[in-house]
Design an enzyme around this catalytic site. Structure first.
Site, PDB file in Angstrom:
ATOM      1  N   ASN A 129       0.838  -1.197   0.000  1.00  0.00           N
ATOM      2  CA  ASN A 129       0.000   0.000   0.000  1.00  0.00           C
ATOM      3  C   ASN A 129       0.876   1.251   0.000  1.00  0.00           C
ATOM      4  OD1 ASN A 129      -2.463   1.507   0.204  1.00  0.00           O
ATOM      5  ND2 ASN A 129      -2.075   1.808   2.383  1.00  0.00           N
ATOM      6  N   SER A 155       4.503   7.026   2.582  1.00  0.00           N
ATOM      7  CA  SER A 155       5.023   5.739   3.051  1.00  0.00           C
ATOM      8  C   SER A 155       4.523   4.624   2.143  1.00  0.00           C
ATOM      9  CB  SER A 155       4.522   5.426   4.476  1.00  0.00           C
ATOM     10  OG  SER A 155       4.870   6.457   5.375  1.00  0.00           O
ATOM     11  N   ASP A 176      -3.542   1.080   7.710  1.00  0.00           N
ATOM     12  CA  ASP A 176      -2.340   1.890   7.433  1.00  0.00           C
ATOM     13  C   ASP A 176      -1.220   1.580   8.426  1.00  0.00           C
ATOM     14  OD1 ASP A 176      -3.679   3.187   5.334  1.00  0.00           O
ATOM     15  OD2 ASP A 176      -4.486   4.698   6.696  1.00  0.00           O
ATOM     16  N   HIS A 209       0.639   5.252   1.233  1.00  0.00           N
ATOM     17  CA  HIS A 209      -0.187   6.106   2.095  1.00  0.00           C
ATOM     18  C   HIS A 209       0.470   7.484   2.199  1.00  0.00           C
ATOM     19  CE1 HIS A 209      -3.059   7.171   5.184  1.00  0.00           C
ATOM     20  NE2 HIS A 209      -2.057   7.710   5.851  1.00  0.00           N
TER      21      HIS A 209
END
Ligand code: GAR
Length: 222
Positions: free
Chosen positions: A111, A140, A149, A113
């Site tokens: 992911n 990040s 997250d 973020h």
């Protein structure tokens, strides 16, 4: 570039898809992946057009057609697995994921973020960073775990917060960094330089990462 031996990647999006575009662009140069499909939980988003323009297969799995998260995520697993990806890349996929989904893709789910995690999980990260008077903000990239997250961090790129910044200007500078950092990290994974070990630790180039790789505001991201 012969993409046949390249690891297959499925990219999940919910909107504009500018990170998807950065990954598509990189894959047409030196990022050794094959984007097998782009899947959106929302119909008619611009990211789907970006994928189609690059001749990448697209699919929409509209969350509104499902009664709950569990049934949606189960259907999403079935759809993703048709493409047999080695890696699933969340690129602005704005859904909270269930534990079965995250476990199914443990160690192969990334992911991006827009904050320097663990600061500012969730939404409105740029506004919150400004309100807190941060001098540094950024992006990040992390492996996804059950914590929102909150999975193990791989890399971060910082931007300096300027006195004249508003959330939009700060978001735009962070997004530029996202577009550089995410393809880089996907490349580490594709080149088998990066993995998550059984203990949930990030291994990069055979070394355990005690902290993420951090690119300071002026550092080239490569
Ligand atoms: C990006 O800023 C990404 O970091 C963020 O959504 C935006 C998507 O933009 N993701 C999250 O906030 C995930 N928690 P894009 O659709 O243009 O790539």
């Amino acid at each position: 570039m012969n993409s046949i031996q390249h690891p297959k990647v499925v990219v999940l999006i919910s909107g504009n898809g500018s990170n998807l575009q950065a990954i598509i662009d990189a894959s047409q140069h030196d990022l050794p992946i094959e984007i097998a499909a782009v899947i959106s939980n929302r119909p008619d988003v611009h990211g789907l057009q970006r994928a189609s323009s690059a001749d990448i297969e697209t699919a929409v799995l509209d969350h509104q057609a499902f009664a709950d998260r569990t049934s949606y995520d189960q259907a999403l697993i079935e759809l993703i697995d048709r493409y047999q990806p080695e890696l699933v890349v969340l690129a602005g996929f704005m859904r909270i994921l269930t534990t079965p989904f995250v476990r199914h893709y443990a160690g192969r789910l990334l992911n991006v973020h827009p904050s320097l995690l663990p600061k500012y999980t969730g939404l409105h990260t740029h506004k919150r960073a400004l309100e807190a008077g941060e001098q540094l903000h950024g992006v990040s990239v992390h492996f996804v775990t059950e914590e929102l997250d909150g999975g193990p961090l791989i890399a971060q790129a910082q931007v300096s917060v300027l006195p004249e910044d508003d959330p939009q200007s700060l978001a735009a500078r962070v997004l530029e960094k996202e577009h550089q950092l995410y393809p880089l990290v996907v490349g580490w994974y594709a080149q088998k330089r990066l993995h998550l070990n059984q203990s949930g630790e990030v291994i990069l180039d055979n070394e355990k990462l005690l902290q993420p790789v951090v690119f300071a505001p002026q550092d080239p991201i490569r």
